[in-house]
Design a protein around this motif. Structure first.
Motif, mmCIF file in Angstrom:
data_model
loop_
_atom_site.group_PDB
_atom_site.id
_atom_site.type_symbol
_atom_site.label_atom_id
_atom_site.label_comp_id
_atom_site.label_asym_id
_atom_site.label_seq_id
_atom_site.Cartn_x
_atom_site.Cartn_y
_atom_site.Cartn_z
ATOM 1 N N ILE A 134 0.896 -1.181 0.063
ATOM 2 C CA ILE A 134 -0.030 0.130 -0.140
ATOM 3 C C ILE A 134 1.074 1.383 0.018
ATOM 4 O O ILE A 134 1.706 1.487 0.729
ATOM 5 C CB ILE A 134 -0.964 0.116 1.307
ATOM 6 C CG1 ILE A 134 -1.613 -1.420 1.499
ATOM 7 C CG2 ILE A 134 -1.867 1.301 1.456
ATOM 8 C CD1 ILE A 134 -2.595 -1.591 0.299
ATOM 9 N N VAL A 135 0.588 2.228 -0.890
ATOM 10 C CA VAL A 135 1.294 3.409 -0.962
ATOM 11 C C VAL A 135 0.163 4.581 -1.065
ATOM 12 O O VAL A 135 -0.681 4.496 -1.415
ATOM 13 C CB VAL A 135 2.486 3.422 -2.050
ATOM 14 C CG1 VAL A 135 1.460 3.593 -3.447
ATOM 15 C CG2 VAL A 135 3.338 4.831 -2.023
ATOM 16 N N THR A 136 0.551 5.723 -0.078
ATOM 17 C CA THR A 136 -0.162 6.650 -0.324
ATOM 18 C C THR A 136 -0.010 7.594 -1.730
ATOM 19 O O THR A 136 0.665 7.602 -2.263
ATOM 20 C CB THR A 136 0.330 7.912 0.893
ATOM 21 O OG1 THR A 136 0.067 6.976 2.291
ATOM 22 C CG2 THR A 136 -0.580 9.015 0.820
ATOM 23 N N VAL A 196 -0.016 -4.808 3.866
ATOM 24 C CA VAL A 196 -1.055 -4.770 4.907
ATOM 25 C C VAL A 196 -0.922 -5.140 6.138
ATOM 26 O O VAL A 196 -1.008 -4.703 7.204
ATOM 27 C CB VAL A 196 -2.403 -5.673 3.985
ATOM 28 C CG1 VAL A 196 -3.453 -5.613 5.079
ATOM 29 C CG2 VAL A 196 -2.769 -4.890 2.571
ATOM 30 N N VAL A 197 0.110 -6.479 6.209
ATOM 31 C CA VAL A 197 0.170 -6.950 7.549
ATOM 32 C C VAL A 197 1.250 -6.072 8.250
ATOM 33 O O VAL A 197 1.189 -6.005 9.788
ATOM 34 C CB VAL A 197 0.776 -8.458 7.411
ATOM 35 C CG1 VAL A 197 2.276 -8.432 6.928
ATOM 36 C CG2 VAL A 197 0.799 -8.901 8.563
ATOM 37 N N LEU A 204 2.104 6.455 7.408
ATOM 38 C CA LEU A 204 2.913 5.296 7.105
ATOM 39 C C LEU A 204 2.983 4.776 5.944
ATOM 40 O O LEU A 204 4.134 4.095 5.650
ATOM 41 C CB LEU A 204 2.059 4.230 7.958
ATOM 42 C CG LEU A 204 2.214 4.008 9.587
ATOM 43 C CD1 LEU A 204 1.164 2.761 9.905
ATOM 44 C CD2 LEU A 204 3.419 3.782 10.060
ATOM 45 N N CYS A 205 2.226 4.950 5.032
ATOM 46 C CA CYS A 205 2.146 4.449 3.660
ATOM 47 C C CYS A 205 2.852 5.372 2.746
ATOM 48 O O CYS A 205 3.042 5.234 1.627
ATOM 49 C CB CYS A 205 0.967 3.979 3.357
ATOM 50 S SG CYS A 205 0.256 2.641 3.839
ATOM 51 N N ARG A 206 3.606 6.469 3.352
ATOM 52 C CA ARG A 206 4.256 7.387 2.428
ATOM 53 C C ARG A 206 5.454 6.432 1.842
ATOM 54 O O ARG A 206 5.799 6.704 0.628
ATOM 55 C CB ARG A 206 4.923 8.644 3.129
ATOM 56 C CG ARG A 206 3.689 9.543 3.593
ATOM 57 C CD ARG A 206 4.351 10.728 3.845
ATOM 58 N NE ARG A 206 3.409 11.549 4.755
ATOM 59 C CZ ARG A 206 2.907 12.522 4.116
ATOM 60 N NH1 ARG A 206 3.231 12.798 2.852
ATOM 61 N NH2 ARG A 206 1.840 13.337 4.628
ATOM 62 N N ARG A 230 -2.768 3.560 -3.148
ATOM 63 C CA ARG A 230 -2.838 2.748 -4.357
ATOM 64 C C ARG A 230 -2.445 1.514 -3.698
ATOM 65 O O ARG A 230 -1.480 1.137 -2.986
ATOM 66 C CB ARG A 230 -1.760 3.247 -5.136
ATOM 67 C CG ARG A 230 -1.602 2.436 -6.443
ATOM 68 C CD ARG A 230 -0.798 3.456 -7.612
ATOM 69 N NE ARG A 230 -0.065 4.372 -7.008
ATOM 70 C CZ ARG A 230 1.371 4.441 -7.008
ATOM 71 N NH1 ARG A 230 2.142 3.396 -7.320
ATOM 72 N NH2 ARG A 230 2.107 5.338 -6.434
ATOM 73 N N VAL A 231 -2.743 0.445 -4.274
ATOM 74 C CA VAL A 231 -2.158 -0.949 -4.206
ATOM 75 C C VAL A 231 -1.459 -1.536 -4.979
ATOM 76 O O VAL A 231 -1.672 -1.630 -6.194
ATOM 77 C CB VAL A 231 -3.641 -2.003 -3.914
ATOM 78 C CG1 VAL A 231 -3.201 -3.591 -3.634
ATOM 79 C CG2 VAL A 231 -4.776 -1.415 -2.690
ATOM 80 N N ARG A 232 -0.198 -1.869 -4.705
ATOM 81 C CA ARG A 232 0.812 -2.766 -5.636
ATOM 82 C C ARG A 232 0.909 -4.192 -5.158
ATOM 83 O O ARG A 232 1.086 -4.449 -4.067
ATOM 84 C CB ARG A 232 2.189 -1.906 -5.584
ATOM 85 C CG ARG A 232 1.886 -0.533 -6.065
ATOM 86 C CD ARG A 232 3.366 0.278 -6.127
ATOM 87 N NE ARG A 232 4.499 -0.319 -5.420
ATOM 88 C CZ ARG A 232 5.349 0.287 -5.010
ATOM 89 N NH1 ARG A 232 5.634 1.850 -5.465
ATOM 90 N NH2 ARG A 232 6.435 -0.198 -4.323
ATOM 91 N N ARG A 233 1.156 -4.951 -6.320
ATOM 92 C CA ARG A 233 1.233 -6.414 -5.989
ATOM 93 C C ARG A 233 2.779 -6.551 -5.826
ATOM 94 O O ARG A 233 3.389 -6.028 -6.671
ATOM 95 C CB ARG A 233 0.674 -7.152 -7.042
ATOM 96 C CG ARG A 233 -0.575 -7.012 -7.464
ATOM 97 C CD ARG A 233 -1.662 -7.290 -6.098
ATOM 98 N NE ARG A 233 -1.244 -8.396 -5.687
ATOM 99 C CZ ARG A 233 -1.848 -8.869 -4.197
ATOM 100 N NH1 ARG A 233 -2.265 -7.940 -3.909
ATOM 101 N NH2 ARG A 233 -1.343 -9.880 -4.180
#
Length: 141
Positions: free
Chosen positions: A46-48, A87-88, A80-82, A115-118
Motif C-alpha cells: 500500500i502506498v499513499t 497490509v500486514v 505510514l504508507c508514504r 494505491r495497491v501494488r502487488r
C-alpha cells in the motif's frame, strides 16, 4: 488484567491500566467486518497517493467536503504508507487486527487516497544458484 472504568478529563471511558484507552474494532470500522475487494491480501503493498493537483487535505479527487471525513486511523495509515508497506506491516505498526486494517484501507482505496501494488511474483526473483554465486563473489572480495 481486566479493564476498569475510569473517569478521564473528557468524561468517562474504558481504560486498561497497561494498554491505555480501549477502542473496540467495530467502533473503528463502524460495524463493518470486511472489505469487498480481494486486492487487500496480507502481502499487498500500500502506498499513499498524492492528491490530484497538489490540493491540501485528504478529501480525494471528486469528493466534496461533506462526503467523507477520514478518521485518525486513516490519517495514520496515510502517514505510514508514504513508503510502501504491506497490509500486514500496517496492522503490526498500528497494533490493530488485520480485518480492521483491511476495512480502513478499503475506505482509503474507495476515496483514491492509497494505491495497491502487488509484490513481484516469485518467478521474477533470481534463482538460488544466482544468489549463491553472488554471495561467493562477495566473499571472494
Amino acid at each position: 488484567m481486566s479493564p476498569t472504568p475510569h473517569s478521564g478529563p473528557a468524561g468517562s471511558g474504558w481504560f486498561d491500566d497497561a494498554a491505555g484507552p480501549i477502542v473496540r474494532p467495530y467502533a473503528l470500522t463502524r460495524g463493518r467486518t470486511e472489505y469487498d475487494a480481494d486486492v487487500l491480501d496480507m502481502v499487498a503493498l500500500i502506498v499513499t497517493e498524492e492528491p490530484a493537483g497538489g490540493a491540501e487535505g485528504t478529501g480525494g479527487a471528486g469528493h466534496g467536503p461533506g462526503d467523507w471525513a477520514p478518521e485518525p486511523e486513516h490519517e495514520t495509515i496515510l502517514e505510514l504508507c508514504r513508503t510502501p508497506l504491506s497490509v500486514v506491516e500496517i496492522a503490526s505498526e498500528m497494533e490493530l487486527a488485520l480485518g480492521v486494517v483491511r476495512v480502513l484501507l478499503g475506505d482509503l482505496l474507495d476515496h483514491s487516497l492509497v494505491r495497491v501494488r502487488r509484490p513481484a511474483p516469485v518467478a521474477q526473483f533470481p534463482s538460488e544458484r544466482v544468489l549463491k554465486e553472488v554471495i561467493d563473489g562477495i566473499r571472494a572480495l
